[in-house]
Scaffold this active site. Structure first.
Site, PDB file in Angstrom:
ATOM      1  N   ASP B  37       0.876  -1.157   0.000  1.00  0.00           N
ATOM      2  CA  ASP B  37       0.000   0.000   0.000  1.00  0.00           C
ATOM      3  C   ASP B  37       0.925   1.222   0.000  1.00  0.00           C
ATOM      4  OD1 ASP B  37      -2.248   1.703   0.459  1.00  0.00           O
ATOM      5  OD2 ASP B  37      -1.643   1.788   2.566  1.00  0.00           O
ATOM      6  N   ASP B  39       0.173   5.023   0.902  1.00  0.00           N
ATOM      7  CA  ASP B  39       0.106   5.987   1.989  1.00  0.00           C
ATOM      8  C   ASP B  39       0.283   5.277   3.320  1.00  0.00           C
ATOM      9  OD1 ASP B  39      -0.488   7.903   0.098  1.00  0.00           O
ATOM     10  OD2 ASP B  39      -2.638   7.482   0.244  1.00  0.00           O
TER      11      ASP B  39
END
Lengths: 287, 971
Positions: B37, B39
């Protein structure tokens, strides 16, 4: 438990649509329910005029007339949620069918939208509908699918409220290659499995219904052959007033072969219940 | 493309990869890809996002505040984590506003999302994006190991942010919010994005890991079946990440190096093979799941019904041996099939007893009900190693209150009268209390669901509830006591169960047992239970390295075989054990021929118990023989407590009045010889002379006496006429090869035993003579053995391919036509080389397989495993693997479409047998127990090795077959 206190009868002034009037008035009477009559029209008429135009006899205390501007289908769906309607009663063909904008002449476009989108069950009066009141018996098709369970639940509720006997029938169609139906299985032992399966089939539809209500079930039958043939034959031989059927809710996109046949050939009212969307279950096994 | 199509596409991608890389890397099952992922994992933009959300949402909150009233601002930590983090903009927006009771129109929503976007870009430009050094170091290390990497984010500005941070070059694939929109992929927690990324990397999800800092992302990784899911807790989120299913939670990725990642991945693979996991809830599939997730301990079995049973659940508790008269009547109607009531036999049907784990729970008066409006999701995990069933359900009640309910239960293997249950509720976004009601008894439900039971007593205090009832016809008393202990957030329940079959005063026994229990011992009791299962697994576990799915299914089979196997010699294992109502708890040849071999080599003491049951039913079997005019003992085709046959002789279909005769009860007499065969096999495998010379001999002699009187002499030969063989599509047949062969074995072994023991000398001679002169159909010129007299002359039946593995229901209705045709329900002649492997040459076995296999529609779950064993033996690998897999996953894939009525124990035993005697060719000799020298070459194609332990004559033998080892020794 959900009862049938609030009925909705959408009318457009056409004689075809007015086919539902007798049945709706009788049901409202028999169930002690409020009947909302919906007239979707650009220009509201004076009440008496409207009633006459809709072929609706006056003098019924429990009838409430609504005249709404806008599209008939949208107005009907809006009325279903606005009034908490438990059952919509409508003819399969209203003015839209007469205008020729229909699905192979069986179903008006308004009726199609309503049966595809109404959250409440719809009592649809098909092309060949012959009115016989009061109702004497009901037939429900059980298939093991969620929609059929829902239809069975509605049928038990309605039959119990009207105090008429209900027959449940499971049609096992050996010719069709659909292998998810509950009785399509190994002929292991008629006495070891099928009674349990039939029981489970019925029980799922009875969930939430009281023992009293379930008392209306007169018999549970298993027949072999094309489901539409079998259901039509049973309606004929028993003189059923109404046939309850669960279906997937997309007439154009889906096949709904049984429903299409019944729309064309059934002489009794059809209680249609749409399947709710099912959450998928996943078993994390296998390669 | 819909998410479903995406998934299918990803699955296809998986297949292609497997084909491309069929070499050793794929076989050893190493990690091949890592998907990150963005962020919060790679880049540090969460703060910018949270700030941008705050600006946007506070504005909305202010505008929607009731006139003059105060409003609670968006909390950049708590609210951001709970509602917004990791989700696509619109989803995050909606879920936060819903929690605050605000609903926006479509246009308003779009405008708000747009404002948030603008705010974010402004902040990004002003403040820039930084990265986490620990993450970059791990990515570098993984890439040096040849592990592919991808980055996936819901953010529409993903590429921009990566570019700003200078991290774009680290990834083989990159997907951001724009891709999500362009491909119409669902956002997290839907796994579509991760699956798409894995597909782009050309790696199957099972060989990839997902690294996420948001619970929704962890969930997506889990739902996509990724091989490892790592949660990064940037503060206060560790619990949520674990709950969402993270295998590993770290504060920063600098805690991980490639070795630790790979170790965690392998350990996860091993763990998966010990769990059966269900995700999602579907009322229509629940009955199947209830069978699969049953728990039990030999004394009792409880279906895996959810703790708060949804309407229509089959809430059954079965106690072995609690039978009652068959009740055809139901409260609402008579059903289609009229099965005769078996002359009122008081032991005709295993009785469904009240569900002991029943709970009700509510939040602020709203009931938690999976099938009702509050149900949001369910995950069930059956921990096979410890035999504990876990469930984690999510509910949402009025005001968007979300509550998670975690439950676990077991039927103690350390104390057969004890059931344990725990339920803990966790309010996820509210402070309302969760109310539990653990009442066992409801008089209306008891009356409606249990027509066979009569209430004796019901007593309830806040700590203890006692329920006593009796079966109506068989007059067994049953007592259940429930002790409920409150714990923070939930309850623990300790249940005691006794019956008049195991205690003179079941109520007192139950109360005494219950009094000795305390909530404080809960964990200890659970550990004692798990310790017993550990011992079982030490003996029963089978390892197939690199094939967690196969190990998992084998363990599932062993688990279920163990559930109904107890210490009580008065009962045996019914066709569906204690997991469902089909076959009404009746015991068939399934137990001796299909299940017993597993127990012989995994748990010999229980194998003995099973045979003692047959010994105990000898009186009934003698009566049965006498009633039909024969001597000795004829075991019941369907047996319960007394040995009296409880098979009906016909069924009537009400709708058509059609009568379907049932021939099996009167004619399927091979069961008598099957029991004798099992006695002999038990003695061969254990060397238990005490059993053979005592109860075993009684069974051998009495059954031999039956055959001696049942055979018909015609000239010099003896015949057995008017029988049904294993293939139940043919009745009234003469000289069924299987029946005659088994009867001959029975007579021959009985004569041998009598002579060895110096008893019944005259009879022994008679038995030996009959065995000698028994007509047993022999292989013809082409090697084929005729199934019974005249079989070859029957009508040809062209069996459509579609019916090969799915016999339609009309078999039942066309029974007369089927009886005249060459159509088999299941293996018949082919049973013989399975039971007597050394009596047939490979050529004869092949000839019979080639002849009978195409005529068989596998109308019985017993059939595929037999075909697998035979095909494996003669090296027909495609057939062997196909049939074996069909049998291995029979219940887990609901292949018979009737697992709702209980699991297929004979298929599980048959699967074990097909592996051990078919693929591995294990044989017992005086020297010991050994696999076939050719076993390595017969292993299923992609297996490297298989290891198991087998008990044999008091010792445990390790059996290990490996392709490598076979190469080394040159065999």
């Amino acid at each position: 438990m959900k009862t049938f206190d609030t009925l909705l009868l959408p009318l457009d002034g056409s004689p075809e649509a007015a086919k539902g009037v007798g049945c709706a008035l009788w049901l409202a009477e028999a169930l002690g329910a409020t009947l909302h009559v919906l007239h979707a029209a650009r220009q509201p008429l004076a009440a008496a005029e409207a009633l006459a135009r809709l072929h609706l006899p006056g003098g019924h205390a429990r009838v409430i007339l609504h005249q709404m501007p806008g599209q008939a289908d949208a107005a009907t769906l809006e009325a279903v949620s606005a009034h908490g309607v438990d059952l919509v009663i409508m003819s399969a063909r209203g003015a839209s069918a007469s205008a020729g904008r229909n699905l192979e002449q069986r179903l008006g476009s308004i009726a199609q939208v309503v049966i595809e989108r109404s959250p409440a069950p719809v009592l649809l009066l098909p092309l060949q509908y012959r009115e016989v009141l009061p109702w004497t018996s009901m037939l429900a098709a059980a298939s093991g699918e969620t929609a059929a369970d829902e239809a069975l639940k509605a049928a038990v509720g309605l039959a119990a409220a009207l105090r008429i006997p209900l027959t449940i029938m499971h049609a096992d169609d050996a010719a069709q290659a659909d292998n998810r139906r509950p009785l399509r299985t190994y002929a292991d032992a008629a006495y070891h499995e099928y009674p349990h399966r039939m029981e489970a089939l019925v029980k799922r539809g009875l969930s939430g219904r009281s023992a009293d209500e379930s008392g209306c079930i007169e018999q549970v039958l298993l027949r072999h052959g094309d489901p539409a043939d079998i259901l039509l034959a049973q309606v004929e031989c028993q003189g059923c007033s109404v046939l309850a059927l669960g279906w997937h809710g997309a007439l154009g996109a889906g096949r709904a072969l049984v429903l299409k046949r019944l729309l064309e050939e059934a002489g009794c009212a059809l209680l249609l219940v749409r399947g709710v969307e099912r959450q998928a279950v996943k078993l994390n096994v296998g390669e | 493309m819909t998410a479903h199509e995406m998934l299918a596409a990803a699955m296809n991608g998986r297949k292609e990869t497997a084909v491309e890389e069929g070499g050793s890397a794929a076989r050893t099952g190493a990690l091949e890809a890592a998907i990150f992922d963005m962020d919060g994992v790679v880049t540090r933009t969460a703060g910018l996002h949270a700030e941008a959300w705050k600006q946007t949402l506070d504005d909305i909150l202010r505008r929607h505040a009731p006139d003059g009233a105060s409003w609670q601002a968006f909390d950049v930590r708590a609210d951001y984590l709970a509602y917004v983090d990791g989700k696509p903009r619109r989803d995050g927006l909606r879920s936060f506003l819903r929690a605050r009771g605000i609903q926006l129109g479509d246009a308003e929503e779009e405008a708000a999302a747009e404002r948030k976007d603008q705010a974010f870009i402004t902040l990004l430009r002003a403040q820039g994006a930084s990265t986490y050094p620990g993450t970059l170091a791990l990515i570098g290390a993984l890439r040096r190991r040849g592990i592919k990497t991808a980055v996936v984010t819901s953010s529409r500005h993903g590429r921009q942010v990566l570019g700003e941070a200078g991290a774009a070059g680290l990834f083989d694939a990159c997907m951001d919010g724009m891709d999500l929109q362009a491909m119409a992929l669902a956002g997290k927690p839907d796994p579509a994005m991760f699956l798409k990324a894995a597909q782009r990397l050309g790696v199957p999800p099972a060989r990839a890991m997902v690294v996420e800092d948001a619970a929704a992302g962890v969930q997506a990784g889990r739902r996509g079946d990724f091989g490892l899911v790592v949660g990064v807790d940037r503060g206060g989120n560790a619990d949520a990440l674990r709950r969402a299913g993270a295998d590993l939670v770290v504060k920063d990725l600098d805690e991980l190096d490639t070795d630790r990642v790979e170790a965690a991945y392998r350990s996860r693979q091993r763990e998966v093979a010990w769990r059966i996991e269900q995700e999602g809830f579907d009322a229509a599939r629940e009955p199947d799941m209830e069978s699969l997730f049953a728990v039990g301990n030999g004394y009792l079995g409880v279906r895996g019904v959810y703790d708060i049973p949804p309407p229509g659940a089959q809430c059954d508790l079965f106690v072995a041996g609690i039978y009652d008269a068959k009740r055809g009547d139901l409260p609402y109607s008579e059903l289609e099939f009229l099965a005769p009531e078996r002359d009122g036999d008081p032991f005709a049907e295993l009785v469904p007893l009240p569900f002991p784990f029943r709970l009700q729970a509510s939040v602020g008066g709203d009931p938690l009900d999976l099938s009702g409006p509050s149900g949001r999701g369910l995950k069930r995990v059956l921990d096979l190693r410890r035999a504990v069933l876990h469930a984690d359900a999510l509910f949402e009640t009025a005001g968007g209150r979300q509550t998670s309910l975690r439950t676990r239960r077991c039927a103690s293997l350390a104390d057969p009268h004890l059931l344990l249950q725990e339920a803990i509720a966790v309010p996820l976004n509210h402070w309302a209390s969760v109310e539990f009601d653990a009442a066992l008894f409801d008089s209306a439900r008891f009356a409606a669901d249990h027509p066979q039971l009569r209430l004796l007593e019901h007593m309830a205090t806040p700590e203890l509830e006692l329920l006593c009832f009796a079966t109506r016809a068989s007059r067994f008393d049953i007592a259940i006591a429930s002790r409920v202990v409150r714990i923070p957030g939930g309850i623990r329940r300790l249940l005691s169960i006794f019956t008049s079959r195991d205690a003179a005063d079941p109520k007192q026994a139950c109360l005494a047992h219950s009094r000795a229990l305390s909530g404080a011992d809960f964990e200890q009791r659970l550990d004692e239970h798990a310790a017993q299962w550990d011992r079982f697994w030490e003996a029963a576990d089978i390892q197939v390295p690199g094939h967690p799915a196969v190990e998992q299914a084998l363990r599932f089979g062993s688990y279920h075989l163990r559930l109904p196997a107890g210490d009580d010699p008065r009962v045996s294992i019914g066709a569906r054990g204690l997991s469902g109502r089909a076959y009404e708890g009746h015991v068939f040849w399934d137990t001796e021929i299909f299940m017993l071999p597993f127990f012989l080599h995994a748990d010999p003491a229980r194998a003995r118990t099973l045979l003692m049951y047959r010994h105990g039913t000898l009186p009934g079997a003698r009566e049965r023989a006498a009633a039909t005019g024969f001597r000795g003992a004829c075991f019941a085709w369907e047996s319960t407590l007394t040995g009296r046959d409880v098979t009906p002789d016909k069924v009537i279909l009400k709708s058509t009045g059609k009568e379907i005769p049932i021939f099996t009860g009167r004619q399927q007499i091979h069961v008598t010889a099957d029991v004798a065969y099992a006695v002999w096999r038990y003695w061969e495998a254990t060397g238990d002379d005490g059993f053979l010379l005592g109860p075993g001999a009684q069974i051998m002699f009495e059954t031999a006496r039956f055959w001696a009187s049942r055979v018909e002499r015609d000239g010099r030969q003896y015949h057995i006429r008017g029988v049904v063989g294993p293939d139940e599509y043919h009745h009234d047949v003469n000289d069924n090869a299987y029946t005659n062969w088994m009867a001959r074995h029975n007579l021959d072994r009985a004569a041998f035993l009598a002579r060895q023991s110096g008893v019944h000398a005259g009879e022994a001679d008679e038995w030996a003579d009959i065995a000698q002169a028994m007509h047993v159909p022999q292989p013809g010129k082409d090697g084929v053995i005729e199934q019974f007299e005249g079989f070859f002359a029957l009508d040809d039946y062209s069996l459509p391919v579609a019916e090969r593995f799915k016999a339609p229901v009309n078999r039942l209705f066309d029974w007369e036509q089927v009886n005249r045709s060459k159509l088999l329900k299941q293996a018949d002649v082919l049973m013989l080389p399975l039971l007597f492997p050394d009596a047939f040459s490979d050529e004869v076995v092949v000839a019979n397989y080639r002849y009978y296999e195409p005529l068989t529609d596998h109308g019985s779950s017993l059939s595929p495993a037999v075909h697998a064993a035979i095909a494996a033996r003669v090296g027909m690998r495609d057939d062997a693997e196909r049939y074996w897999k069909q049998s291995l996953w029979l219940d887990l894939s609901n292949a018979m479409d009737n697992s709702m009525l209980g699991v297929h124990l004979a298929a599980m035993g048959g699967t074990w047998q097909a592996l051990v005697s078919g693929f591995l060719g294990v044989r017992m000799t005086a020297q010991g127990i050994k696999s076939d020298p050719r076993a390595a070459s017969r292993l299923p194609r992609d297996w490297e090795s298989v290891t198991l332990r087998m008990a044999y004559r008091g010792h445990t033998h390790a059996i290990s077959v490996s392709r490598e080892a076979a190469k080394d020794t040159g065999s």
